[in-house]
Motif scaffolding. Structure first.
Motif, PDB file in Angstrom:
ATOM      1  N   UNK A  22      -9.011   6.266  -6.104  1.00 39.70           N
ATOM      2  CA  UNK A  22      -9.453   5.222  -7.034  1.00 39.70           C
ATOM      3  C   UNK A  22     -10.917   4.855  -6.805  1.00 39.70           C
ATOM      4  N   UNK A  23     -11.349   4.857  -5.552  1.00 45.04           N
ATOM      5  CA  UNK A  23     -12.734   4.494  -5.247  1.00 45.04           C
ATOM      6  C   UNK A  23     -13.736   5.494  -5.822  1.00 45.04           C
ATOM      7  N   UNK A  24     -13.259   6.708  -6.157  1.00 47.97           N
ATOM      8  CA  UNK A  24     -14.148   7.719  -6.728  1.00 47.97           C
ATOM      9  C   UNK A  24     -14.537   7.402  -8.165  1.00 47.97           C
ATOM     10  N   UNK A  25     -13.673   6.690  -8.885  1.00 48.57           N
ATOM     11  CA  UNK A  25     -13.900   6.477 -10.316  1.00 48.57           C
ATOM     12  C   UNK A  25     -14.058   5.006 -10.689  1.00 48.57           C
ATOM     13  N   UNK A  26     -13.887   4.094  -9.720  1.00 52.34           N
ATOM     14  CA  UNK A  26     -13.871   2.672 -10.082  1.00 52.34           C
ATOM     15  C   UNK A  26     -14.434   1.801  -8.969  1.00 52.34           C
ATOM     16  N   UNK A  27     -14.888   0.624  -9.384  1.00 55.60           N
ATOM     17  CA  UNK A  27     -15.225  -0.440  -8.447  1.00 55.60           C
ATOM     18  C   UNK A  27     -13.998  -1.337  -8.322  1.00 55.60           C
ATOM     19  N   UNK A  28     -13.619  -1.618  -7.100  1.00 55.73           N
ATOM     20  CA  UNK A  28     -12.405  -2.409  -6.842  1.00 55.73           C
ATOM     21  C   UNK A  28     -12.775  -3.631  -6.012  1.00 55.73           C
ATOM     22  N   UNK A  29     -12.229  -4.789  -6.409  1.00 54.98           N
ATOM     23  CA  UNK A  29     -12.479  -6.012  -5.639  1.00 54.98           C
ATOM     24  C   UNK A  29     -11.206  -6.826  -5.518  1.00 54.98           C
ATOM     25  N   UNK A  30     -11.013  -7.383  -4.315  1.00 53.52           N
ATOM     26  CA  UNK A  30      -9.895  -8.289  -4.061  1.00 53.52           C
ATOM     27  C   UNK A  30     -10.300  -9.204  -2.912  1.00 53.52           C
ATOM     28  N   UNK A  31      -9.816 -10.445  -2.940  1.00 52.02           N
ATOM     29  CA  UNK A  31     -10.125 -11.382  -1.859  1.00 52.02           C
ATOM     30  C   UNK A  31      -9.590 -10.886  -0.514  1.00 52.02           C
ATOM     31  N   UNK A  32      -8.477 -10.204  -0.563  1.00 51.29           N
ATOM     32  CA  UNK A  32      -7.872  -9.650   0.648  1.00 51.29           C
ATOM     33  C   UNK A  32      -8.462  -8.258   0.898  1.00 51.29           C
ATOM     34  N   UNK A  33      -9.261  -8.139   1.937  1.00 48.45           N
ATOM     35  CA  UNK A  33      -9.948  -6.865   2.200  1.00 48.45           C
ATOM     36  C   UNK A  33      -8.968  -5.743   2.530  1.00 48.45           C
TER      37      UNK A  33
END
Length: 208
Positions: A22-33
């Motif tokens: 997923x990190x190859x095609x998208x930016x991902x963010x969540x409060x929980x690292x």
């Protein structure tokens, strides 16, 4: 407790490995690292073919995989609904071939631009106009190579450089050049067409 994962998938991404995360095609963010890192490492596609190919994928499939991986998360998609994975096999750069292509393009562009400028000058009779202007001001016949022709040639070159905002590695402003704008528009149109064509497969839709 539900954790929100924000997903921003790019419209098209070029990859060189068959296991696409997923990190190859998208930016991902969540409060929980911890959850964010787990989501980034999620494998969303395995490429089995050996040839270069573009794959049209749906963000809904990604969301399903994320929820299956961790039912406690809530996914908020802020990117594309459909996206493209552009797979290219790894290969060593062929600098000789790259330089040959660059030189060929430069020669074609130079000859094409020269022909266009010459035909324009002949159509509007720039040479005759310069002779008339020279005769009116200097009261003598023009030799065909005067300050008018010289300043016109220099001004034409300077005007082209300023318009395209690019000379070698130098850019005069931070704005994208006209060529960059056109290339981005072309890439965007290609991506949209691929996605739309994939959505119309096996359907009898007449676009004429």
């Amino acid at each position: 407790m539900s954790k929100t994962v924000y997903l921003n998938i790019n419209q098209i991404t070029e990859v060189h490995h068959k296991e696409v995360q997923l990190k190859d095609v998208a930016d991902v963010y969540c409060d929980d690292s911890a959850i964010m890192n787990k989501c980034k490492a999620l494998r969303i596609k395995t490429i089995h073919e050996e040839r270069n190919k573009r794959y049209i994928e749906s963000t809904l499939d990604v969301i399903k995989k994320l929820v299956e991986m961790d039912p406690s998360i809530s996914v908020n998609n802020v990117g594309e609904v459909n996206y493209i994975i552009d797979y290219h096999k790894k290969k060593a750069p062929n600098w000789v071939w790259q330089w040959l292509k660059t030189i060929s393009v430069c020669i074609v562009c130079f000859c094409g631009a020269s022909f266009a400028i010459m035909t324009f000058n002949n159509d509007v009779s720039v040479g005759e106009v310069f002779k008339e202007i020279y005769m009116i001001i200097m009261r003598q016949e023009s030799s065909g190579f005067t300050i008018l022709e010289l300043s016109y040639s220099v001004g034409l070159a300077v005007g082209i450089i300023v318009f395209f905002n690019h000379f070698s590695k130098l850019k005069f402003t931070s704005d994208p050049t006209p060529i960059e704008v056109e290339m981005r528009l072309y890439e965007d149109n290609v991506s949209k067409t691929l996605i739309q064509n994939d959505g119309r497969k096996e359907q009898d839709i007449d676009v004429s």
